[in-house]
Scaffold this motif. Sequence first.
Motif, short mmCIF file in Angstrom:
data_model
loop_
_atom_site.label_atom_id
_atom_site.label_comp_id
_atom_site.label_asym_id
_atom_site.label_seq_id
_atom_site.Cartn_x
_atom_site.Cartn_y
_atom_site.Cartn_z
N SER A 1 3.47 7.52 4.86
CA SER A 1 2.50 7.29 5.86
C SER A 1 2.79 6.53 7.08
N ARG A 2 4.16 6.23 7.17
CA ARG A 2 4.44 5.37 8.27
C ARG A 2 5.15 6.39 9.41
N ARG B 1 -2.37 11.66 8.80
CA ARG B 1 -3.31 10.68 9.60
C ARG B 1 -2.44 10.62 10.93
N CYS B 2 -1.25 11.13 11.06
CA CYS B 2 -0.69 11.02 12.46
C CYS B 2 -0.89 12.30 13.15
N HIS C 1 2.11 10.47 22.52
CA HIS C 1 1.82 9.75 21.12
C HIS C 1 2.67 8.67 21.00
N ALA D 1 5.20 8.35 12.39
CA ALA D 1 4.62 8.36 13.55
C ALA D 1 4.02 9.71 14.20
N ALA D 2 4.67 10.65 14.05
CA ALA D 2 4.33 11.89 14.67
C ALA D 2 5.37 13.12 13.97
N ARG E 1 8.26 4.05 14.44
CA ARG E 1 7.92 5.13 15.15
C ARG E 1 8.99 6.22 15.04
#
Length: 299
Positions: free
Chosen positions: A128-129, A233-234, A294, A131-132, A107
Amino acid sequence: MTRRDVAFPSSDGTCAGWVFDPAGSDDAAARPIIVLGHGLGGVKEMRLDAFAERFAAAGYRCLAFDYRHFGASTGEPRQLLDIGRQRDDWAAAVAYARSLDSVDADRVVLWGSSFGGGLVIDAAARDSRIAAVISQCPFTDGIASARATDLRSTVKVVARAVRDVAGSLVGRPPVMVDLAGPPGSAALMTAPDCEPGYRAVAEHAPAFRNEVAARFGLAIARYLPGRRVRKLRCPIMFGICVTDTVAPAAATRRHAKTAARAEISEFPCGHFDVYLGAPFERAVTDYVDFLRRHVPPDA
């Protein structure tokens, strides 16, 4: 909330930073962390602390840092802005943030402003990890920013940039250009609101220097981080300043449409106004709302 000085390795040097711990964060629960980085030549004292303090008050840990060659970080020559090196600094900052005690490594949120607003897009596309992402008044399109620059200034900056590159090949000190200056000057940002706006943000930043190695002037138009938005993708929030003379709003809106999970907040102000006063209050309120929806601090 508490703030502590930290340092972490990045490639051949060390980045200096601050970690903000929210009240009650000594419990065992792992919390999300927000990594904050500045824009073109900016240092952490230029209001990164103001945003981080508000995020910490909402329950988030924060890490604000200086890029190598700027502020309290290491790196010679000073005031060297190299896109590849700043990408590496973002990766190093994220790795360090994930290593901290009581941090949820899955996160991690990236917050970047101006040129940093483009770099966080780049960083999230590579990791890709993440979170936003919050991208404030972002530099998303070098071509659009170059077109918005006074032609007289562009000619002067390019001339110095060529001299700087040539001198670097034989070990000479960098040839500098101003970051912000009056219209027509040899500076990277020369719209009428730029110099007074930048100096207002830098008022409490003794480490700030209004100059950068001129070679960066040859890289501006070629950097197009907005094109990487489609890889995210976040969730990402774009904080757009409607009358932005540095990072044109139209270009950011166009790139935001390609994101899978984009949100936009628009502020009726210029590029440097969003750091201060009422625009700051509006922006940070919107950012906290985005974060709570989110990446809630107590999830």
